[in-house]
Design a protein around this motif. Sequence first.
Motif, mmCIF file in Angstrom:
data_model
loop_
_atom_site.group_PDB
_atom_site.id
_atom_site.type_symbol
_atom_site.label_atom_id
_atom_site.label_comp_id
_atom_site.label_asym_id
_atom_site.label_seq_id
_atom_site.Cartn_x
_atom_site.Cartn_y
_atom_site.Cartn_z
ATOM 1 N N GLY A 1 3.876 3.369 -0.695
ATOM 2 C CA GLY A 1 3.009 2.416 -1.374
ATOM 3 C C GLY A 1 1.602 2.350 -0.793
ATOM 4 O O GLY A 1 1.307 2.902 0.274
ATOM 5 N N TYR A 2 0.746 1.637 -1.503
ATOM 6 C CA TYR A 2 -0.661 1.494 -1.135
ATOM 7 C C TYR A 2 -0.876 0.106 -0.550
ATOM 8 O O TYR A 2 -0.397 -0.895 -1.095
ATOM 9 C CB TYR A 2 -1.542 1.689 -2.365
ATOM 10 C CG TYR A 2 -3.018 1.445 -2.141
ATOM 11 C CD1 TYR A 2 -3.782 2.355 -1.406
ATOM 12 C CD2 TYR A 2 -3.641 0.311 -2.649
ATOM 13 C CE1 TYR A 2 -5.141 2.137 -1.193
ATOM 14 C CE2 TYR A 2 -5.004 0.094 -2.450
ATOM 15 C CZ TYR A 2 -5.742 1.007 -1.718
ATOM 16 O OH TYR A 2 -7.082 0.792 -1.516
ATOM 17 N N ASN A 3 -1.604 0.028 0.563
ATOM 18 C CA ASN A 3 -1.909 -1.249 1.186
ATOM 19 C C ASN A 3 -3.381 -1.576 0.944
ATOM 20 O O ASN A 3 -4.263 -0.942 1.528
ATOM 21 C CB ASN A 3 -1.618 -1.188 2.690
ATOM 22 C CG ASN A 3 -1.741 -2.539 3.365
ATOM 23 O OD1 ASN A 3 -2.757 -3.211 3.255
ATOM 24 N ND2 ASN A 3 -0.697 -2.936 4.074
ATOM 25 N N PRO A 4 -3.681 -2.536 0.067
ATOM 26 C CA PRO A 4 -5.089 -2.817 -0.264
ATOM 27 C C PRO A 4 -5.883 -3.371 0.910
ATOM 28 O O PRO A 4 -7.101 -3.146 0.988
ATOM 29 C CB PRO A 4 -4.985 -3.836 -1.403
ATOM 30 C CG PRO A 4 -3.620 -4.433 -1.269
ATOM 31 C CD PRO A 4 -2.746 -3.371 -0.706
ATOM 32 N N GLU A 5 -5.233 -4.119 1.829
ATOM 33 C CA GLU A 5 -5.968 -4.639 2.983
ATOM 34 C C GLU A 5 -6.440 -3.514 3.895
ATOM 35 O O GLU A 5 -7.507 -3.597 4.505
ATOM 36 C CB GLU A 5 -5.100 -5.616 3.782
ATOM 37 C CG GLU A 5 -4.885 -6.960 3.121
ATOM 38 C CD GLU A 5 -3.647 -6.984 2.244
ATOM 39 O OE1 GLU A 5 -3.363 -8.024 1.650
ATOM 40 O OE2 GLU A 5 -2.973 -5.941 2.151
ATOM 41 N N LEU A 6 -5.645 -2.457 3.991
ATOM 42 C CA LEU A 6 -5.990 -1.340 4.861
ATOM 43 C C LEU A 6 -6.689 -0.218 4.102
ATOM 44 O O LEU A 6 -7.225 0.716 4.716
ATOM 45 C CB LEU A 6 -4.737 -0.800 5.550
ATOM 46 C CG LEU A 6 -4.005 -1.814 6.450
ATOM 47 C CD1 LEU A 6 -2.740 -1.192 7.046
ATOM 48 C CD2 LEU A 6 -4.912 -2.325 7.554
ATOM 49 N N GLY A 7 -6.641 -0.263 2.792
ATOM 50 C CA GLY A 7 -7.349 0.733 1.985
ATOM 51 C C GLY A 7 -6.711 2.108 2.003
ATOM 52 O O GLY A 7 -7.372 3.094 1.660
ATOM 53 N N GLN A 8 -5.439 2.179 2.350
ATOM 54 C CA GLN A 8 -4.747 3.475 2.422
ATOM 55 C C GLN A 8 -3.280 3.292 2.043
ATOM 56 O O GLN A 8 -2.723 2.191 2.151
ATOM 57 C CB GLN A 8 -4.797 4.053 3.838
ATOM 58 C CG GLN A 8 -6.173 4.382 4.358
ATOM 59 C CD GLN A 8 -6.096 4.985 5.749
ATOM 60 O OE1 GLN A 8 -5.843 6.181 5.918
ATOM 61 N NE2 GLN A 8 -6.313 4.154 6.765
ATOM 62 N N SER A 9 -2.672 4.400 1.620
ATOM 63 C CA SER A 9 -1.226 4.427 1.461
ATOM 64 C C SER A 9 -0.574 4.539 2.834
ATOM 65 O O SER A 9 -1.169 5.054 3.779
ATOM 66 C CB SER A 9 -0.804 5.603 0.585
ATOM 67 O OG SER A 9 -1.338 5.489 -0.716
ATOM 68 N N TYR A 10 0.660 4.060 2.934
ATOM 69 C CA TYR A 10 1.365 4.138 4.215
ATOM 70 C C TYR A 10 1.564 5.586 4.644
ATOM 71 O O TYR A 10 1.563 5.903 5.840
ATOM 72 C CB TYR A 10 2.707 3.405 4.118
ATOM 73 C CG TYR A 10 2.539 1.962 3.711
ATOM 74 C CD1 TYR A 10 1.846 1.080 4.527
ATOM 75 C CD2 TYR A 10 3.033 1.493 2.497
ATOM 76 C CE1 TYR A 10 1.664 -0.247 4.145
ATOM 77 C CE2 TYR A 10 2.862 0.185 2.110
ATOM 78 C CZ TYR A 10 2.169 -0.692 2.935
ATOM 79 O OH TYR A 10 1.968 -1.998 2.551
ATOM 80 N N THR A 11 1.700 6.463 3.676
ATOM 81 C CA THR A 11 1.871 7.878 4.001
ATOM 82 C C THR A 11 0.580 8.514 4.495
ATOM 83 O O THR A 11 0.608 9.495 5.237
ATOM 84 C CB THR A 11 2.389 8.634 2.766
ATOM 85 O OG1 THR A 11 1.656 8.197 1.605
ATOM 86 C CG2 THR A 11 3.867 8.370 2.542
ATOM 87 N N GLU A 12 -0.565 7.973 4.094
ATOM 88 C CA GLU A 12 -1.840 8.455 4.636
ATOM 89 C C GLU A 12 -2.005 8.018 6.086
ATOM 90 O O GLU A 12 -2.429 8.793 6.952
ATOM 91 C CB GLU A 12 -2.997 7.932 3.777
ATOM 92 C CG GLU A 12 -3.063 8.534 2.383
ATOM 93 C CD GLU A 12 -4.173 7.928 1.558
ATOM 94 O OE1 GLU A 12 -5.080 8.671 1.149
ATOM 95 O OE2 GLU A 12 -4.139 6.707 1.313
ATOM 96 N N ILE A 13 -1.667 6.749 6.349
ATOM 97 C CA ILE A 13 -1.755 6.243 7.722
ATOM 98 C C ILE A 13 -0.781 6.996 8.627
ATOM 99 O O ILE A 13 -1.122 7.390 9.748
ATOM 100 C CB ILE A 13 -1.443 4.735 7.749
ATOM 101 C CG1 ILE A 13 -2.459 3.961 6.910
ATOM 102 C CG2 ILE A 13 -1.432 4.206 9.183
ATOM 103 C CD1 ILE A 13 -2.074 2.508 6.674
ATOM 104 N N SER A 14 0.428 7.203 8.133
ATOM 105 C CA SER A 14 1.455 7.842 8.966
ATOM 106 C C SER A 14 1.112 9.286 9.284
ATOM 107 O O SER A 14 1.511 9.808 10.330
ATOM 108 C CB SER A 14 2.821 7.772 8.274
ATOM 109 O OG SER A 14 2.850 8.553 7.098
ATOM 110 N N ALA A 15 0.373 9.955 8.403
ATOM 111 C CA ALA A 15 -0.032 11.333 8.694
ATOM 112 C C ALA A 15 -0.987 11.380 9.877
ATOM 113 O O ALA A 15 -0.916 12.284 10.719
ATOM 114 C CB ALA A 15 -0.680 11.959 7.465
ATOM 115 N N VAL A 16 -1.872 10.392 9.957
ATOM 116 C CA VAL A 16 -2.771 10.313 11.111
ATOM 117 C C VAL A 16 -1.965 10.035 12.371
ATOM 118 O O VAL A 16 -2.217 10.610 13.437
ATOM 119 C CB VAL A 16 -3.837 9.226 10.893
ATOM 120 C CG1 VAL A 16 -4.752 9.117 12.108
ATOM 121 C CG2 VAL A 16 -4.649 9.529 9.644
ATOM 122 N N SER A 17 -0.973 9.156 12.259
ATOM 123 C CA SER A 17 -0.093 8.871 13.394
ATOM 124 C C SER A 17 0.654 10.132 13.819
ATOM 125 O O SER A 17 0.673 10.493 15.007
ATOM 126 C CB SER A 17 0.896 7.772 13.001
ATOM 127 O OG SER A 17 1.876 7.589 14.008
#
Length: 843
Positions: free
Chosen positions: A231-247
């Motif tokens: 899903g997309y998180n509007p507060e963070l401006g990214q999908s969880y999968t986008e954030i997790s790829a950076v992680s």
Amino acid sequence: MKNIRYSFLAICALIVINVSAQAPKRYSSSEIYLNLKKLNVLGNVLYVAAHPDDENTRMITYLENGKLVSAAYLSLTRGDGGQNLIGPEIKEQLGILRTQELLAARRRDGGEQFFTRANDFGYSKNTEETERIWERDKVLGDVVWTFRKFRPDVVITRFPPDARAGHGHHTTSAILALDAFRMAGDPSSYPEQLKYVETWQPSRMVMNTGRWWNNAISKDDQGVVVLDVGGYNPELGQSYTEISAVSRSQHKSQGFGATGSRGEQIEYLEYFDGSQADNDLFEGIDMTWGRVQGGSMVTGKISKLVSDFDVSAPAKSIPALIDLKGAIAKIEDTYWRSKKSEEVDELIKACAGLYLEAVATKYSVVPGEKLNIKIELTNRSETTVKLKSIMWVNYENIENHDLLLEDNKAEFVESNLAIPDDMPISNPYWLNKKGSLGMYSVDDLRLIGKPENDPAFRVSLGIEIDGSLIHYVLPVIYKWNDRVKGEQRRQVIVTPPVMLSVLSNVIVFPSSDPQQVDIKVIAGIEGITPNIELNLPPNWRSEPVVQRVTFHEREEEKVVSFMVYPPGQQEVLTLHATAELEGKKYSRGIATINYDHIPIQTLFPKAVSKLVRLDIKKRGSAIGYVMGAGDEMPSSLEQIGYSVRMLKTEDITSENLANLDAVIVGIRALNTHPELRNYKKALLDFVYEGGTLIYQYNTSRGINWKDFAPYELGFTGRSSDSRVSVEEAEITVLKPDNPVLNSPNKITGKDFEGWVQERGLYFPSTWDPRYEAVLSSHDPGEDPKDGGLLIAKYGKGYYVYTGYAWFRQLPAGVPGAYRLFANIISLSSSAQTENSTIRMDNK
């Protein structure tokens, strides 16, 4: 100034806002808003697996930022036994690097990080071996300890508790998690822990099922719960999968860079134990303030905070947050009272735009010195903020202040500390005592599970915000500007006054001739004159016995040299170097791990080296080495008299190879340098004209024999099917007359003794009959694996493909590995010598 130190209770009463050398966290309004919503969620999830990079960062990111629970990863090991794709660190230093990569990953996905004392001793094929080497009861106790400290409502394992997990460590992580799930709530299990924590029973345990061990899984299966973590998180401006790829991409030493994705991402969770969920991972678990007595009065306050939040003026929320802080203080549940109070304190600081940082004038100090710091305090709001006190954590000296912090006006306050003479050095806590093959030795229960040391120095600032006093704890850091990278930070560390290290971890004496042994000595403080000496075993001696060295400057380095005389017979022993200064002896060096994606790390290894008196012969003298993923083979070969030229791929030309006796290709070179395939012809021409070409192991993924070998080689897809993980596994000689076993060194069973970590890995499973399989080995209960050393005659020379773990054995100073590898290098030279002898005999 008083220096009454090490008060554990004093530490516990403080709010820690930053425990690393990272820049102070600065929040956007949308991040503040998200964290306000998180205040109303009281739930914890613990993810459990074996190694750094085993965790599912998609799941952790979604749970932490989507479901707003507190998510953490328990990695049973620090990944010490793996390989390193970005540098030379192995073993303990690799464990430090991978620990920091996990912490870097958690900074991206928001989770917490825990460990046990288990050491990654290398690949293991079964849980029986893993549990024996890990000292099962101790590691299980560490898992129980983490359950009780973190108090997860749901436990998720990455792996199944059986052979499907593919690695003994993986399997064991699930088995121990299951056992801990059933024991953490039992006061008779590990009762010594109850001095610091209470028993805790998680509600549910599931496995994050992977399709590689259950490719038919469906959301309709009994006991399976499905989560869409894309899903997309509007507060963070990214999908969880986008954030997790950076992680995920923080695991750089393992080559796990990941590309972000968008859209649906289904994760399957399979029931293991506890209450079974039908539709939702958290069904039946109260994760609201309703779970604690008196929590109902808190819920409404938080809901109003969220609804009234002004994204353009976060400071307007401060009075309500202070009121909320008072309400939470009345909650009887100490765990949630403490946890949520810390979150509120951090939000108050964020809403005020309050910047706090403690910067030292130098990054290293020695016991007995004085440490000076400058504290920056900047209030970026109209809220009334005052500095009321400064206290050095673990010391009872308090400096009282009454400094008003005006809006957007930076204030600087200086403070200093006299460092005690017995202040411990900043060595990673799990490396302070010698451990076993499978376990680090840590006696203090309160340290177990911590990912890293607390900062050597911290200050607690008493900050009054709108009349409410909050204590914020800052790490003392050192800061400087790099002309390319900009602002840089590192922890302030405590070092010995003098540090020394033997420049070679292993010193090989191929004959009874003496060798020069170099000791690097570093001054931790200016104006010292230590005495340096070598503590040698019987029958060894050095000239001179002692050397006196004078240093005028801090961090000044000098190298002192000794001639060391070995005995006549072959033996393996240990050299210890010491420095004597003002009646005290020091025996540790200093090592730094420095990469852009992690904070600078420092450790203080013992000043020791392995002495190897070796009976060895060799033929040929000039070697070319193509480095792959990184190893210490070149320096090891130089120790026995080879001249090693490092070759980049563009150096692989007929002209450059013409004067070499052998070319060695490093581990995983085909994986890390795919362009190497373009140089196959030059390398095989070198063999055809009489050279020896040695390829060390590569992982099977993506390689084709046609890119590097003269004849067909086949590789299995599973690493467990192609390796011998037991280092003592029996070696069977298949071709006793092969020259590699006879010239110039006669190889016997004794040469396979004392190997470390494993026999070998990624052996070819099939090969053209023109290769000769010389040796065979296998783990207990398995079929023989004959592909570890394959030799083919090609033209006038020899082509060798070998999966035996030379990259571990030679740097470890294993005598037999040196002797056999010298024979491999000498193949073509030995053949030429033999042919020359035959021609002479015919004459």
